[in-house]
Scaffold this motif. Structure first.
Motif, PDB file in Angstrom:
ATOM      1  N   GLU A  19      -5.956  -5.462  -3.473  1.00  0.00           N
ATOM      2  CA  GLU A  19      -6.026  -4.576  -2.304  1.00  0.00           C
ATOM      3  C   GLU A  19      -7.481  -4.287  -1.943  1.00  0.00           C
ATOM      4  O   GLU A  19      -7.874  -4.325  -0.782  1.00  0.00           O
ATOM      5  CB  GLU A  19      -5.311  -3.248  -2.596  1.00  0.00           C
ATOM      6  N   LEU A  49      -8.117   3.283   2.068  1.00  0.00           N
ATOM      7  CA  LEU A  49      -6.935   3.400   1.209  1.00  0.00           C
ATOM      8  C   LEU A  49      -6.481   4.850   1.061  1.00  0.00           C
ATOM      9  O   LEU A  49      -5.779   5.202   0.116  1.00  0.00           O
ATOM     10  CB  LEU A  49      -7.217   2.774  -0.156  1.00  0.00           C
ATOM     11  N   LYS A 345       1.897   4.087   0.995  1.00  0.00           N
ATOM     12  CA  LYS A 345       1.236   3.376  -0.100  1.00  0.00           C
ATOM     13  C   LYS A 345       2.245   3.033  -1.193  1.00  0.00           C
ATOM     14  O   LYS A 345       2.267   1.905  -1.701  1.00  0.00           O
ATOM     15  CB  LYS A 345       0.110   4.255  -0.666  1.00  0.00           C
ATOM     16  N   GLU A 349       3.401  -0.660  -2.495  1.00  0.00           N
ATOM     17  CA  GLU A 349       3.314  -1.076  -3.897  1.00  0.00           C
ATOM     18  C   GLU A 349       4.663  -1.573  -4.400  1.00  0.00           C
ATOM     19  O   GLU A 349       4.729  -2.557  -5.145  1.00  0.00           O
ATOM     20  CB  GLU A 349       2.847   0.099  -4.768  1.00  0.00           C
ATOM     21  N   GLU A 352       5.209  -5.061  -3.085  1.00  0.00           N
ATOM     22  CA  GLU A 352       4.388  -6.020  -3.821  1.00  0.00           C
ATOM     23  C   GLU A 352       5.001  -6.329  -5.176  1.00  0.00           C
ATOM     24  O   GLU A 352       5.034  -7.474  -5.620  1.00  0.00           O
ATOM     25  CB  GLU A 352       2.985  -5.450  -4.035  1.00  0.00           C
TER      26      GLU A 352
END
Ligand code: GDP
Ligand code: MG
Length: 370
Positions: A19, A49, A345, A349, A352
């Motif tokens: 990232e 971020l 976020k 995650e 991913e």
């Protein structure tokens, strides 16, 4: 510091190093994870971020949202114990929970109808006890695996005519691993075949030595059928709670555990939340796992609408945009925009992670075929 290693920045930001490298590429910097970047670049990445740079220190989005201040001693107040009932199937867990709940006069006094929301509070001699009545094992395991165990005391139910069985042993192991105080309810004492002495003998084989034999385990002979011994057992729960000196700070934003959740056709996502610290209020912005929203309607275990829920009070909450997972931690937060960023976020995650699993599986399959 005026420079930082890329991988260190990623771990500070609690994100995957790729990232950070991606963001750096967007800023025109091609760097590897072991290379150093200057602090100004690092702060640009951090801000991308959701984090923030304060006095040359990078503050993550989690840290900005959840200020983990210790509660000062003078702000702490006594709170009621949170109790879970465990034991082998058919030894009487449900019967005991029902008996306790129906014996509570305050539920009818309040004019409400008791409804099953996965947890309830009873009043015993002016003091409250919170019981979790979610299917014991699963809830316990789920919460423990998330490290957010919302339990102080475990009542271990053992049928006096049956003794210790496999799930009794499992329950003992769970309670011990979680460092939860055990109280034993020797149930079905009304049965002619009841043999409490044998139960006590068996308990010692698992390291639980009854008080009357010089140990520290309280054993309460009870009958969920006749109600015999239930009051004395509740007194022992209160006594144990006193010794544990349980405290919470009601004057802060709420946090706690999701006990149950479901999707209601008319009302949308519904979650039963157990507040463990602070006070949850109508209108609060709430974050639970990847679910975010505002507390729209709160209902207590008596089916009554409430505007506030303090420590150890279970409530059913409508207003989240998604159904959270039982066992998730929840927290009320002051900044809605940041809460939404954090949820984005977390979702990212999660995706991913799923993608990684998927890749792993397809690779494995590939090798299988060779
Ligand atoms: P659970 O599986 O641990 O939740 O057990 P239940 O509460 O469902 O009880 C299993 C069975 O035992 C039911 O048929 C109950 O009526 C019965 N039972 C529970 N407690 C008692 C008790 O104190 N005495 C007697 N005689 N039967 C009981
Ligand atoms: Mg049951």
């Amino acid at each position: 510091p005026d420079e930082i290693v890329v991988s260190e920045l990623a771990s500070r930001l609690k994100v995957n190093v790729t990232e950070v490298i991606k963001k750096l590429m967007m800023l025109g910097a091609m760097v590897g994870q072991n290379e150093v970047i200057d602090f100004d670049t690092a702060s640009l990445v951090a801000e991308e971020l959701g984090a923030k740079v304060e006095k040359e220190v990078i503050v993550t989005i989690e840290e900005r949202l959840f200020e983990e201040e210790e509660d000062a001693e003078e702000n702490l107040e006594e709170r009621s114990p949170i109790v879970v009932v465990m034991g082998h199937v058919d030894h009487g867990k449900t019967s005991i929970l029902d008996k306790i709940r129906n014996a509570d006069v305050t539920s009818t006094e309040a004019g409400g109808i008791t409804q099953h929301i996965g947890a309830y509070q009873v009043n015993v001699h002016g003091k409250n006890i919170t019981f979790l009545d979610t299917p014991g094992h699963e809830a316990f395991t789920a919460m423990r695996s998330r490290g957010a165990l919302a339990t102080d005391i475990a009542i271990l139910v053992v049928a006096a005519d049956d003794g210790i069985m496999p799930q009794t042993v499992e329950s003992i192991n769970h309670a011990k691993a979680a460092n939860v105080q055990i109280i034993v309810a020797i149930n079905k004492m009304d049965k002619p075949t009841a043999n409490p002495e044998r139960v006590k003998q068996e308990l010692t084989e698992y390291g639980l030595v009854p008080e009357e034999w010089g140990g520290d385990i309280v054993c309460c002979p009870v009958s969920a059928l006749t109600g015999e011994g239930i009051d004395q057992m509740l007194d022992m729960v209160l006594l144990t709670a006193d010794m544990l000196e349980l405290k919470a700070n009601p004057n802060r934003l709420a946090k706690g555990t999701v006990i149950e959740s479901r999707l209601d056709k008319g009302r949308g996502p519904i979650a039963t939340l157990l507040v463990q610290n602070g006070t949850l209020k109508s209108g609060d912005v709430l974050i639970a796992g990847t679910a975010v929203g505002r507390v729209r309607v709160m209902t207590n275990d008596k089916g009554l609408k409430v505007d506030e829920a303090g420590p150890c009070v279970p409530v059913e909450v409508a207003g989240l945009a998604e159904v959270p997972t039982a066992g998730d931690e929840f927290a009320a937060v002051a900044n809605e925009r940041l809460a939404r960023e954090l949820v984005e976020k977390r979702k990212h995650e999660q995706k991913e992670e799923q993608f990684k699993q998927y890749q792993k599986v397809t690779l494995d399959n590939l090798f299988d075929q060779m």
